[in-house]
Each structure stands twice: as structure tokens, then as C-alpha cells.
Write a protein that holds these residues in place. Structure first.
Motif, short mmCIF file in Angstrom:
data_model
loop_
_atom_site.label_atom_id
_atom_site.label_comp_id
_atom_site.label_asym_id
_atom_site.label_seq_id
_atom_site.Cartn_x
_atom_site.Cartn_y
_atom_site.Cartn_z
N HIS A 82 0.82 -1.22 0.00
CA HIS A 82 0.00 0.00 0.00
C HIS A 82 0.86 1.27 0.00
N TYR A 115 -3.82 1.57 -7.20
CA TYR A 115 -3.77 2.23 -5.90
C TYR A 115 -3.16 3.62 -6.00
N PRO A 194 -9.22 -2.92 3.22
CA PRO A 194 -9.25 -2.44 1.83
C PRO A 194 -10.17 -3.30 0.96
#
Length: 297
Positions: A82, A115, A194
Motif C-alpha cells: 500500500h 492504488y 481495503p
């Protein structure tokens, strides 16, 4: 996520503290999208855990780590792919060996661009930190476990399997009794799920509970969460108990054929009643949605 305006996610080294011998933590100071960052030293090498969000934060981390390391070799690892944890790795390319587990490398390669776009929509402060991002390629990829010898100190890198993400990794320093969990554990906030169907559904509440049991069995003395204050073994127990309660209350209602909308409403209210002081309430609905999808039909 795009409806929420995030503050400036900047890593500050002013509060860096030595947690154990030759082991420093740069705390996130409660700032969202800033992770806790580790600098772990041995006689000949130093390992950096997490980069911060984007190149500018990573430059701050690299300068601190390089000064700390002196003439020792630098390594970099990240607990998962992430952006606030790994999207600064490009800055380390010429200065450190970047090593991660195979599942995390796959996440970075297949989901990184998505992302990057999603986080870029979280507001100007976040987008500014993501300017100039180049998704990195790791130098060394391991399957499930890797023991990194820093010289007189061995650091254990362990892939946990699917939980918060498909490629979660914990970093343990046995001689210091310290464990870096990444976002498998947070302090003072609801677990980050997520769960973004149909784009990303790799998070698993069921597997996450099992992973927390495994981490607790390792009995670390100090736990450095992905975000929030450093704690002890109780932090792992708190996260486990919360996830288990979230599952049980969600599945209890799912068993009665209640609509997902009503389940989210009722379980959210219950969790806030149990933990009114916790941050991250926006992660309750995704967590409940994930567990609804994992309900045994």
C-alpha cells in the motif's frame, strides 16, 4: 475514500526514538497515511522498514537511515504494497537492496497503478506526495520466509498469507523482542479493510483472525503497528478480539437473512459503542461488507 480530505501525510524524524539497542522507530505521530517506520541495525548492515508516502517522504527516511547507518550496508523492506508503506522505494534504488515476499511483489506489480490512481484522488495534500512516483521492482524476492543477517543480529521476514492484503509481511527482531506488523495491527483505531469490490477483494477477515493468533503465539515484547502508538502483546490481543467480535456480530445477523445495509448499520453502531475512542470509523462498513461476503452460505 475520495470523499474524505486527508491531512498532509509527512514523515517527521524529530520524534524518532530508540526502542531497543540499535533499533529506532520514526513514529507516525497519529497522522493518517503516515506509517511507523523502523531502522534496525547490526554490525555490518541496517534494515529500513517502510518508506513513507512518495518520494519526498522516502528521501527524508533515506537521509536519516544513511546517516544512522554510516558505512554499513542498507536494506529496505515494506510490510505490504500500500502506498504509504511502499510507494517511496524508488528513492532507495541506488542506495539499498529492496527485498520483499513474493505475494507482495505480485501485489505491487498488479495493483500498484490502481492504488496510485485511487490515492491520488484523496485530496491535494496526498496527491502532492505522490508526484513523480515510479513503481519499484524489488531486488530480492523470497517465497514465505527470509532471515536477514545484519551482523550479530538476524531479522526474520515472514509472509503471513492473505489477511489485510494478499502480501502481508511481519518483521521480527528476536534478540530485541520487537515485531513490526504493518497494517495487520493498528493502535487506537478500527482495522483497515481495503475491501473495494470489484477492484480489490483480497482482504480476508477470516484469515486475518488466524494470522493474529499466529502473531500472538510468537509473544513479542514490543509491537510496532502500522499506525498508532507502539504497544505490547495486548495490542495483538485487542486487534484479534475486535476482528472476532466483528465477524461474530456480522455473521449472527447474516444467519437471520438480514440485509447487508441493515447489518452494516447495526454492527457499526455496536462497534462504536464498544470503542468510542477509536479512530477510523470509515473502515467499519468495508470490514462488515468483507465478512458478509465470507459468511459460510
Amino acid at each position: 475514500m475520495a470523499e474524505y480530505l486527508y491531512p498532509e501525510p509527512v514523515v517527521r524524524i524529530t520524534d524518532a526514538r530508540e526502542l531497543a539497542r540499535d533499533l529506532v522507530v520514526i513514529p507516525n505521530r497519529g497522522v493518517q497515511l503516515v506509517p511507523n517506520i523502523g531502522i534496525i541495525g547490526g554490525t555490518h548492515s541496517v534494515l529500513v522498514v517502510e518508506t513513507g508516502l512518495g518520494p519526498r517522504n522516502a528521501e527524508t527516511v533515506l537521509k536519516f537511515a544513511a546517516d544512522y547507518a554510516g558505512d554499513r550496508k542498507l536494506y529496505l523492506t515494506t510490510t505490504h504494497f500500500h502506498p504509504e508503506h511502499a510507494f517511496g522505494a524508488q528513492v532507495f534504488t541506488e542506495f539499498a537492496t529492496f527485498l520483499i515476499n513474493k505475494a507482495q511483489a505480485e501485489d505491487l506489480a498488479t495493483k500498484g497503478a490502481g492504488y496510485l490512481a485511487m490515492f491520488g484522488g484523496l485530496g491535494e495534500p496526498v496527491a502532492r506526495q505522490l508526484e513523480g512516483i515510479e513503481l519499484p521492482t524489488p531486488d530480492l524476492v523470497y517465497d514465505n520466509s527470509y532471515d536477514l543477517d545484519l551482523g550479530g543480529r538476524v531479522v526474520q521476514l515472514r509472509a503471513t498469507g492473505r489477511a489485510h492484503s494478499k502480501g502481508d509481511q511481519v518483521v521480527t527482531i528476536p534478540d530485541a523482542g520487537v515485531m513490526f506488523t504493518g497494517d495487520l495491527a493498528e493502535a487506537g483505531q478500527f482495522a483497515i479493510f481495503p475491501w473495494f469490490p470489484p477492484h480489490d477483494t483480497d482482504v480476508s477477515g477470516i484469515r486475518w483472525i488466524a494470522v493474529m493468533e499466529q502473531l500472538a503465539a510468537a509473544d513479542p515484547q514490543a509491537v510496532v503497528p502500522g499506525h498508532g502508538d507502539i504497544g505490547g502483546p495486548q495490542l495483538l490481543a485487542d486487534v484479534h478480539d475486535y476482528l472476532q467480535l466483528l465477524r461474530d456480530e456480522t455473521w449472527l445477523r447474516r444467519d437471520s437473512a438480514m440485509s447487508e445495509e441493515t447489518i452494516i448499520e447495526e454492527v457499526t453502531a455496536l462497534m462504536i459503542e464498544r470503542h468510542p475512542e477509536w479512530a477510523g470509523r470509515e473502515w467499519l462498513a468495508p470490514g462488515i461488507g468483507c465478512l458478509c461476503a465470507e459468511h459460510p452460505a
